[in-house]
Each structure stands twice: as C-alpha cells, then as structure tokens.
Design an enzyme around this catalytic site. Structure first.
Site, PDB file in Angstrom:
ATOM      1  N   HIS A  90       0.803  -1.239   0.000  1.00 11.51           N
ATOM      2  CA  HIS A  90       0.000   0.000   0.000  1.00 11.51           C
ATOM      3  C   HIS A  90       0.828   1.278   0.000  1.00 11.51           C
ATOM      4  CE1 HIS A  90       0.806  -0.459   4.328  1.00 11.51           C
ATOM      5  NE2 HIS A  90       0.685   0.856   4.384  1.00 11.51           N
TER       6      HIS A  90
HETATM    7  C1  UD1 Z   1      -2.200   5.444   5.777  1.00  9.43           C
HETATM    8  C2  UD1 Z   1      -0.910   5.982   6.363  1.00  9.43           C
HETATM    9  C3  UD1 Z   1       0.200   4.960   6.229  1.00  9.43           C
HETATM   10  C4  UD1 Z   1      -0.216   3.616   6.796  1.00  9.43           C
HETATM   11  C5  UD1 Z   1      -1.542   3.178   6.192  1.00  9.43           C
HETATM   12  C6  UD1 Z   1      -2.003   1.948   6.890  1.00  9.43           C
HETATM   13  C7  UD1 Z   1      -0.510   8.402   6.197  1.00  9.43           C
HETATM   14  C8  UD1 Z   1       0.254   9.437   5.489  1.00  9.43           C
HETATM   15  N1  UD1 Z   1      -0.462   7.178   5.653  1.00  9.43           N
HETATM   16  O1  UD1 Z   1      -1.992   5.259   4.390  1.00  9.43           O
HETATM   17  O2  UD1 Z   1       1.344   5.392   6.941  1.00  9.43           O
HETATM   18  O3  UD1 Z   1       0.777   2.668   6.501  1.00  9.43           O
HETATM   19  O4  UD1 Z   1      -2.518   4.217   6.394  1.00  9.43           O
HETATM   20  O5  UD1 Z   1      -2.965   1.263   6.191  1.00  9.43           O
HETATM   21  O6  UD1 Z   1      -1.122   8.660   7.183  1.00  9.43           O
HETATM   22  N2  UD1 Z   1      -9.526   4.478   1.921  1.00  9.43           N
HETATM   23  C9  UD1 Z   1     -10.708   3.781   1.918  1.00  9.43           C
HETATM   24  N3  UD1 Z   1     -11.244   3.410   3.122  1.00  9.43           N
HETATM   25  C10 UD1 Z   1     -10.676   3.699   4.314  1.00  9.43           C
HETATM   26  C11 UD1 Z   1      -9.479   4.415   4.301  1.00  9.43           C
HETATM   27  C12 UD1 Z   1      -8.911   4.809   3.112  1.00  9.43           C
HETATM   28  O7  UD1 Z   1     -11.271   3.500   0.878  1.00  9.43           O
HETATM   29  O8  UD1 Z   1     -11.217   3.306   5.356  1.00  9.43           O
HETATM   30  C13 UD1 Z   1      -8.918   4.854   0.635  1.00  9.43           C
HETATM   31  C14 UD1 Z   1      -9.277   6.273   0.186  1.00  9.43           C
HETATM   32  O9  UD1 Z   1      -9.437   6.252  -1.198  1.00  9.43           O
HETATM   33  C15 UD1 Z   1      -8.030   7.048   0.551  1.00  9.43           C
HETATM   34  C16 UD1 Z   1      -6.934   6.017   0.380  1.00  9.43           C
HETATM   35  O10 UD1 Z   1      -7.497   4.791   0.764  1.00  9.43           O
HETATM   36  O11 UD1 Z   1      -7.845   8.176  -0.266  1.00  9.43           O
HETATM   37  C17 UD1 Z   1      -5.697   6.296   1.210  1.00  9.43           C
HETATM   38  O12 UD1 Z   1      -6.029   6.457   2.602  1.00  9.43           O
HETATM   39  P1  UD1 Z   1      -5.079   7.345   3.553  1.00  9.43           P
HETATM   40  O13 UD1 Z   1      -5.530   7.251   4.949  1.00  9.43           O
HETATM   41  O14 UD1 Z   1      -4.921   8.718   2.995  1.00  9.43           O
HETATM   42  O15 UD1 Z   1      -3.663   6.690   3.372  1.00  9.43           O
HETATM   43  P2  UD1 Z   1      -3.227   5.176   3.413  1.00  9.43           P
HETATM   44  O16 UD1 Z   1      -2.660   4.803   2.088  1.00  9.43           O
HETATM   45  O17 UD1 Z   1      -4.323   4.343   3.974  1.00  9.43           O
HETATM   46  N1  UDP Z   2      -3.410  -6.052   8.772  1.00 10.15           N
HETATM   47  C1  UDP Z   2      -4.689  -6.611   8.892  1.00 10.15           C
HETATM   48  N2  UDP Z   2      -5.362  -6.931   7.748  1.00 10.15           N
HETATM   49  C2  UDP Z   2      -4.844  -6.742   6.503  1.00 10.15           C
HETATM   50  C3  UDP Z   2      -3.542  -6.171   6.401  1.00 10.15           C
HETATM   51  C4  UDP Z   2      -2.866  -5.833   7.555  1.00 10.15           C
HETATM   52  O1  UDP Z   2      -5.176  -6.824   9.999  1.00 10.15           O
HETATM   53  O2  UDP Z   2      -5.515  -7.067   5.516  1.00 10.15           O
HETATM   54  C5  UDP Z   2      -2.704  -5.655  10.007  1.00 10.15           C
HETATM   55  C6  UDP Z   2      -1.311  -6.232  10.178  1.00 10.15           C
HETATM   56  O3  UDP Z   2      -1.360  -7.468  10.849  1.00 10.15           O
HETATM   57  C7  UDP Z   2      -0.616  -5.184  11.021  1.00 10.15           C
HETATM   58  C8  UDP Z   2      -1.282  -3.895  10.582  1.00 10.15           C
HETATM   59  O4  UDP Z   2      -2.471  -4.261   9.905  1.00 10.15           O
HETATM   60  O5  UDP Z   2      -0.917  -5.390  12.396  1.00 10.15           O
HETATM   61  C9  UDP Z   2      -0.366  -3.149   9.643  1.00 10.15           C
HETATM   62  O6  UDP Z   2      -1.031  -2.074   9.102  1.00 10.15           O
HETATM   63  P1  UDP Z   2      -0.655  -1.462   7.704  1.00 10.15           P
HETATM   64  O7  UDP Z   2       0.164  -2.411   6.909  1.00 10.15           O
HETATM   65  O8  UDP Z   2      -1.918  -0.992   7.114  1.00 10.15           O
HETATM   66  O9  UDP Z   2       0.173  -0.176   8.114  1.00 10.15           O
HETATM   67  P2  UDP Z   2       1.722   0.084   8.384  1.00 10.15           P
HETATM   68  O10 UDP Z   2       2.166  -0.840   9.455  1.00 10.15           O
HETATM   69  O11 UDP Z   2       2.428  -0.094   7.092  1.00 10.15           O
HETATM   70  O12 UDP Z   2       1.753   1.509   8.785  1.00 10.15           O
END
Ligand code: UD1
Ligand code: UDP
Length: 358
Positions: free
Chosen positions: A204
């Site tokens: 992601h």
């Molecule tokens: C965010 C964090 C990242 C973390 C990740 C965990 C920042 C800068 N990034 O990235 O560090 O690793 O979360 O998963 O804070 N969206 C949905 N449903 C949701 C949430 C998001 O559809 O519930 C979609 C939306 O289109 C959104 C995109 O995902 O624009 C990105 O979401 P966002 O929270 O901006 O960043 P992540 O890529 O999730």
């Molecule tokens: N995770 C989850 N379901 C998924 C993918 C990840 O429960 O489909 C959990 C994973 O076990 C870990 C956390 O989400 O505990 C990691 O989050 P993510 O990778 O979104 O964020 P990051 O750690 O990169 O910030």
C-alpha cells in the site's frame, strides 16, 4: 483531575493503542478519553479491530476521512483542536506515524498540552516517505517518547528531542500475542489453504502502488510468484483503486485477491505463510516475531532491527531479484532470525505504568 486523550485514526494505530488501553482500563478507566480521528473508516480498516482487540467505543469520532496530505492533516488538526478546547484534556497520547499522529501532536502541542508518542524514534532517513515527516515532527513535539528498539533512542538523541525517552518494547507484539491466543485454523480452512503452502502479500505504499510503472512491475512480480506458490493478497483500498484505475487487476489471474482482512484472519494467514511479501511497517515486525521469512519491497526501512535480528530482507522492485529470494526461501535456506529485546507482550503495561505517573 484533567483526563488523558488517547488518539488513534488508521489501521496500524489500533494494534498499538489496544494493549495500552487494556492496561489502563484495569487501573482507572475514567481518567482516559479515546479519540478516533476517522482517517480510516471502512469496517475492515477500522471497526473490526475494535471488536477483535476489545477496544472500547471511542469517546469522540472526528470523521476526518480521506484527502490530500494537507487536507487530511488540516481536518484532523482543526477538529482535534476544537475537541481539546471542549474537553480540556491534560495530556495527549499518539501512536505510530500516520497523518493523524502528527496532526494531533501539532494541535495539542500548540495549545500547550503535553504529548506522548508511542513508537517514537523510528527513521527510514527517507523524506520522500510521508510517514518520515510525521515521525520527525511528532518526536520533536513530544514530552514522552516510547521506543520499541535500541536504534530509536540513538535516532532521537541525534535529533536533540527534548522528551524523556523510555524503551518500553513493542506494543504491536502485545496485540499479536493477544490475537494469537484466539487462532483456531478456521481462516486457512475457509480459504482452502495449507500451512506453508502459500505466500501472503500486502502492498500500500504510495511509492509502490500510486506509480503506474511500479504497480505494473509489482503485478508482474505477483504473477511470477504465483507460478511457484499460491499467492494470497488482501488488497488495501488505496491499492485496489490503483489496480482498477490502471487496469492491472484483471491481469492478476492466479492471485487470490481479497478485501482487507480482519486482524484475526490476517494474523492466522501471516503466521502460517511460507513467506510474506510486503511494504507494510507493522508486517515487517510481526513476521520477525513469528520467524516467517519476509521480503520488503522498499529501498529502506525504519525498522532495521527486523533485518539485523529478524527474518526480514529488503528487496528491489525487480522480478528477477524477488524470484531469486523466493527460491532461497522455498529451498529452506533463509535466515532463522531472533526476537528483539522487549518484544515480549508487556510493552502495553510498561507504557501504562509510565502514563499513570505522568
Ligand atoms: C495510511 C498511512 C500509512 C499507513 C496506512 C495503513 C498516512 C500518510 N499514511 O496510508 O502510513 O501505513 O494508512 O494502512 O497517514 N480508503 C478507503 N477506506 C478507508 C481508508 C482509506 O477506501 O477506510 C482509501 C481512500 O481512497 C483514501 C486512500 O485509501 O484516499 C488512502 O487512505 P489514507 O488514509 O490517505 O492513506 P493510506 O494509504 O491508507
Ligand atoms: N493487517 C490486517 N489486515 C490486513 C492487512 C494488515 O489486519 O488485511 C494488520 C497487520 O497485521 C498489522 C497492521 O495491519 O498489524 C499493519 O497495518 P498497515 O500495513 O496498514 O500499516 P503500516 O504498518 O504499514 O503503517
């Protein structure tokens, strides 16, 4: 007495605050308020973790939602500041490195509310990564700095942070141990998977999945692996949007793609995988704990202990390089790794003890 606000907003925050809340609850629940910023809002990106980790209902839901970095950060800052004016908390606890973490640290620090940061001091030394900026800013503003590894303390001292550093261990591992006790083999059965007979994938990072060329490269890598071993890929919403937009989703014919998985399902898959391919921060740590081989498709990591002590290796976004490492893993020649100090399931209680005296 003024209450302490504990903030969470996105998927990886929930595993980090859950063990702290569990410990605090057994002390005095009424002293704390839980704030959900709403950065993540889908059931499978948020609520499911509250259910599975036994996190109580938030006292406030700020509904920030998605947007550009500035939009999202600004929405969290303005709504959190307003909430602080209304509820007048005495302290703020933030976790990890997402936009909500930095936004609440800034909002709180500017109105003179002391901030504590869970998982402070991690550095990738790569400022093109949005999280690196969130980490640096949050640590500069925090009065309490809870670290998960020795390197973090070195990083914080180098940056002359003013806060008190406490090496407490890794609360993500507390959650991992908590959920591991509930695993029953059902996820593998339901998905028709056998232990160590599949590779688990999570991707992601914007650098990997927002860029067309890199995403195409990744799709080819996944197709290449699927010719060797089954590939299971719970897809993050950001990644799904881009796979659909660029038309690569249909090309992943032999890849078992699912929605994001709940924590119990995901951890069961992670624990029993032959190996994991990821760009997640938390997944690098969890695979080290489980001693499952992990290939991280990034040029750097803010969690180097997972490479030096654990089962993780960084790998270029290059099909030949990845497949070479996959063959080493399948040939049982991967390093075994060891579990870093204080990744022992007690980080939450160490943090709670310090917070109680704050
Ligand atoms: C965010 C964090 C990242 C973390 C990740 C965990 C920042 C800068 N990034 O990235 O560090 O690793 O979360 O998963 O804070 N969206 C949905 N449903 C949701 C949430 C998001 O559809 O519930 C979609 C939306 O289109 C959104 C995109 O995902 O624009 C990105 O979401 P966002 O929270 O901006 O960043 P992540 O890529 O999730
Ligand atoms: N995770 C989850 N379901 C998924 C993918 C990840 O429960 O489909 C959990 C994973 O076990 C870990 C956390 O989400 O505990 C990691 O989050 P993510 O990778 O979104 O964020 P990051 O750690 O990169 O910030």
């Amino acid at each position: 007495m003024k209450k302490t606000a504990i903030v969470a907003g996105a998927r990886p925050n929930f595993m980090k605050i859950a063990p702290v809340l569990r410990e605090l609850k057994s002390n005095n629940d009424d002293d704390f308020l839980l704030v959900h910023t709403g950065q993540h809002y889908d059931y499978l990106m948020s609520e499911v973790f509250f259910k599975e980790l036994g996190i109580r209902e938030p006292d406030a839901f700020l509904g920030a939602g998605s947007g550009s970095h500035a939009e999202q950060t600004a929405k969290v800052m303005t709504s959190f500041e307003k909430w602080c004016f209304e509820k007048n908390p005495g302290r703020i606890v933030v976790a990890g490195d997402v936009n909500s973490t930095m936004a609440c640290a800034i909002a709180g620090a500017k109105i003179s509310i002391p901030v504590a940061h869970i998982e402070s001091g991690l550095r990738s030394f790569d400022k093109t990564m949005p999280e690196e900026i969130n980490r640096i800013v949050t640590d500069q503003l925090s009065a309490l700095l809870f670290t998960t590894c020795m390197e973090a303390e070195i990083n914080l001292k180098r940056e002359n942070t003013f806060g008190n550093i406490h090496f407490v261990g890794n609360p993500m591992i507390d959650s991992l141990i908590y959920i591991s006790e509930k695993l029953d083999g059902k996820t593998l059965d339901d998905m028709g998977l056998d232990k160590r007979e599949y590779c688990l994938v999570t991707l992601h990072r914007p650098a990997n999945v927002d860029d067309r060329e890199n995403l195409e490269n990744l799709s080819e890598i996944l197709n290449g692996i699927s010719e060797i071993i089954k590939v299971v890929f719970p897809v993050h919403p950001r990644t799904l949007k881009n796979l659909e937009y660029y038309g690569f989703k249909e090309k992943l014919k032999n890849v078992l793609m699912t929605k994001p998985l709940g924590y119990k399902n995901f951890i069961e898959l992670e624990k029993n995988a032959k190996f994991v391919l990821t760009d997640s921060g938390g997944v690098q740590e969890e695979t080290t704990y489980f001693m499952v081989p992990c290939l991280t498709l990034r040029p750097n990591t803010e969690r180097p202990v997972t490479v030096t002590e654990g089962t993780n290796e960084l790998c270029d976004l290059d099909k030949t390089a990845v497949l070479e490492k996959v063959r080493i893993i399948i040939g049982q020649k991967w390093k075994k790794g060891s579990i870093p100090d204080f990744w022992d399931g007690n980080a939450g209680s160490r943090i709670a003890c310090i917070l109680a005296d704050w």
